[in-house]
Scaffold this motif. Structure first.
Motif, PDB file in Angstrom:
ATOM      1  N   ASP A  54       0.803  -1.164   0.064  1.00  0.00           N
ATOM      2  CA  ASP A  54       0.263   0.482   0.701  1.00  0.00           C
ATOM      3  C   ASP A  54       0.632   1.039   0.528  1.00  0.00           C
ATOM      4  OD1 ASP A  54      -2.752   0.978  -0.017  1.00  0.00           O
ATOM      5  OD2 ASP A  54      -2.971   1.423   1.996  1.00  0.00           O
ATOM      6  N   THR A 174      -8.890  12.216   3.264  1.00  0.00           N
ATOM      7  CA  THR A 174      -8.253  10.998   2.811  1.00  0.00           C
ATOM      8  C   THR A 174      -7.596  10.665   4.203  1.00  0.00           C
ATOM      9  OG1 THR A 174      -8.750  11.581   0.777  1.00  0.00           O
ATOM     10  CG2 THR A 174      -6.992   9.378   1.634  1.00  0.00           C
ATOM     11  N   THR A 177      -9.196   9.754   6.829  1.00  0.00           N
ATOM     12  CA  THR A 177     -10.179   8.641   7.106  1.00  0.00           C
ATOM     13  C   THR A 177      -9.427   7.665   7.405  1.00  0.00           C
ATOM     14  OG1 THR A 177     -11.677   8.997   5.806  1.00  0.00           O
ATOM     15  CG2 THR A 177     -10.971   7.063   5.912  1.00  0.00           C
ATOM     16  N   LEU A 178      -7.334   7.334   6.441  1.00  0.00           N
ATOM     17  CA  LEU A 178      -6.808   6.393   6.827  1.00  0.00           C
ATOM     18  C   LEU A 178      -6.559   6.428   8.319  1.00  0.00           C
ATOM     19  CD1 LEU A 178      -4.408   4.824   5.992  1.00  0.00           C
ATOM     20  CD2 LEU A 178      -3.313   6.275   5.801  1.00  0.00           C
ATOM     21  N   ARG A 179      -6.344   7.607   9.451  1.00  0.00           N
ATOM     22  CA  ARG A 179      -6.555   7.335  11.203  1.00  0.00           C
ATOM     23  C   ARG A 179      -6.954   6.673  11.127  1.00  0.00           C
ATOM     24  NH1 ARG A 179      -5.509  13.285  10.249  1.00  0.00           N
ATOM     25  NH2 ARG A 179      -2.816  13.652  10.077  1.00  0.00           N
ATOM     26  N   SER A 180      -8.735   7.292  11.467  1.00  0.00           N
ATOM     27  CA  SER A 180      -9.761   6.635  11.971  1.00  0.00           C
ATOM     28  C   SER A 180     -10.193   4.620  11.445  1.00  0.00           C
ATOM     29  CB  SER A 180     -10.927   6.955  10.924  1.00  0.00           C
ATOM     30  OG  SER A 180     -11.546   5.750  11.903  1.00  0.00           O
ATOM     31  N   MET A 181      -9.058   4.289  10.167  1.00  0.00           N
ATOM     32  CA  MET A 181      -8.924   2.846  10.048  1.00  0.00           C
ATOM     33  C   MET A 181      -7.675   2.550  10.495  1.00  0.00           C
ATOM     34  SD  MET A 181      -7.732   1.241   6.504  1.00  0.00           S
ATOM     35  CE  MET A 181      -5.647   1.713   6.314  1.00  0.00           C
ATOM     36  N   ILE A 182      -6.389   3.072  10.622  1.00  0.00           N
ATOM     37  CA  ILE A 182      -5.505   2.289  11.633  1.00  0.00           C
ATOM     38  C   ILE A 182      -6.151   2.028  13.256  1.00  0.00           C
ATOM     39  CG2 ILE A 182      -2.609   3.096  12.552  1.00  0.00           C
ATOM     40  CD1 ILE A 182      -2.258   3.956   9.957  1.00  0.00           C
ATOM     41  N   SER A 183      -6.449   3.654  13.205  1.00  0.00           N
ATOM     42  CA  SER A 183      -7.108   3.396  14.843  1.00  0.00           C
ATOM     43  C   SER A 183      -8.052   2.757  15.251  1.00  0.00           C
ATOM     44  CB  SER A 183      -7.842   4.550  15.377  1.00  0.00           C
ATOM     45  OG  SER A 183      -8.518   4.616  16.558  1.00  0.00           O
ATOM     46  N   ASP A 184      -9.011   2.307  14.149  1.00  0.00           N
ATOM     47  CA  ASP A 184      -9.842   0.818  14.393  1.00  0.00           C
ATOM     48  C   ASP A 184      -9.067  -0.517  14.394  1.00  0.00           C
ATOM     49  OD1 ASP A 184     -11.949   2.526  14.260  1.00  0.00           O
ATOM     50  OD2 ASP A 184     -12.429   2.104  12.422  1.00  0.00           O
ATOM     51  N   LEU A 185      -7.676  -0.288  13.515  1.00  0.00           N
ATOM     52  CA  LEU A 185      -7.104  -1.299  13.578  1.00  0.00           C
ATOM     53  C   LEU A 185      -6.300  -2.274  14.739  1.00  0.00           C
ATOM     54  CD1 LEU A 185      -5.677  -1.400   9.791  1.00  0.00           C
ATOM     55  CD2 LEU A 185      -7.523  -3.238  10.935  1.00  0.00           C
TER      56      LEU A 185
END
Length: 191
Positions: A54, A174, A177-185
């Protein structure tokens, strides 16, 4: 000379290309910037097979899309070509023309570096050219990429204004959203 509607359509296309380039770069830079990387390394390491590709994909995409903005081939749409077309239409004042020319001249060096990377590492890779060596040879910094994008959006907006079109803005959606996704992970992988 292109018809006015064609020029407006091409200005919109260049704006979209620039917005994609910026989004791709912002994602890549979120991964690679020392300040943000130190906070996400644990997630990157858990999903190493995904993030390895990625990161690369977003870096390459940003270079390819930025190169598209300044492509000098005959059939390509470029900021410089549209600038010349709009000047011929005489819908832009001389002072704005000088500003545009000065801004574009200020980024000639990094634009050449982008082209070197696109040509030597991606499009016309020679047998001995190693990907990382081409980047090192070009010497293109993240700050230069940001500068190119900032100048490109200023110039595009000046051209769009001359044609009666609205401004284009960079938005952080963008990266948010990436920060949110990483936080969720992170939360998903926490004990």
């Amino acid at each position: 000379m292109n018809a006015p509607n064609d020029i407006d359509r091409e200005l919109n296309e260049l704006a979209n290309i620039l917005l994609y380039a910026r989004a791709f770069f912002d994602i890549y830079w979120h991964y690679e910037n020392r300040e943000t990387r130190k906070n996400i390394t644990d997630v990157l390491n858990v999903y190493v097979e995904f993030f390895r590709y990625d990161i690369y994909a977003h870096q390459i995409s940003s270079i390819v899309f930025l190169n598209m903005l300044f492509d000098t081939s005959k059939r390509a749409i470029s900021i410089r070509k549209l600038s010349q077309e709009i000047k011929k239409m005489e819908c832009i004042d001389q002072e704005a023309c000088l500003r545009i020319d000065d801004r574009l001249a200020s980024i000639e060096s990094p634009v050449k570096k982008i082209k070197v990377i696109r040509d030597k590492a991606l499009a016309h890779r020679a047998k001995g050219d190693m990907y990382k060596d081409v980047f090192r040879e070009a010497g293109l910094s993240a700050n230069e990429l940001i500068r190119v994008m900032d100048v490109a959006i200023d110039v595009l907006n000046e051209l769009r204004l001359a044609r009666g079109l609205t401004d284009v803005l960079f938005r952080p959606y963008t990266t948010d959203t990436l920060r949110s996704m990483i936080s969720d992970l992170k939360a998903f992988n926490s004990p």
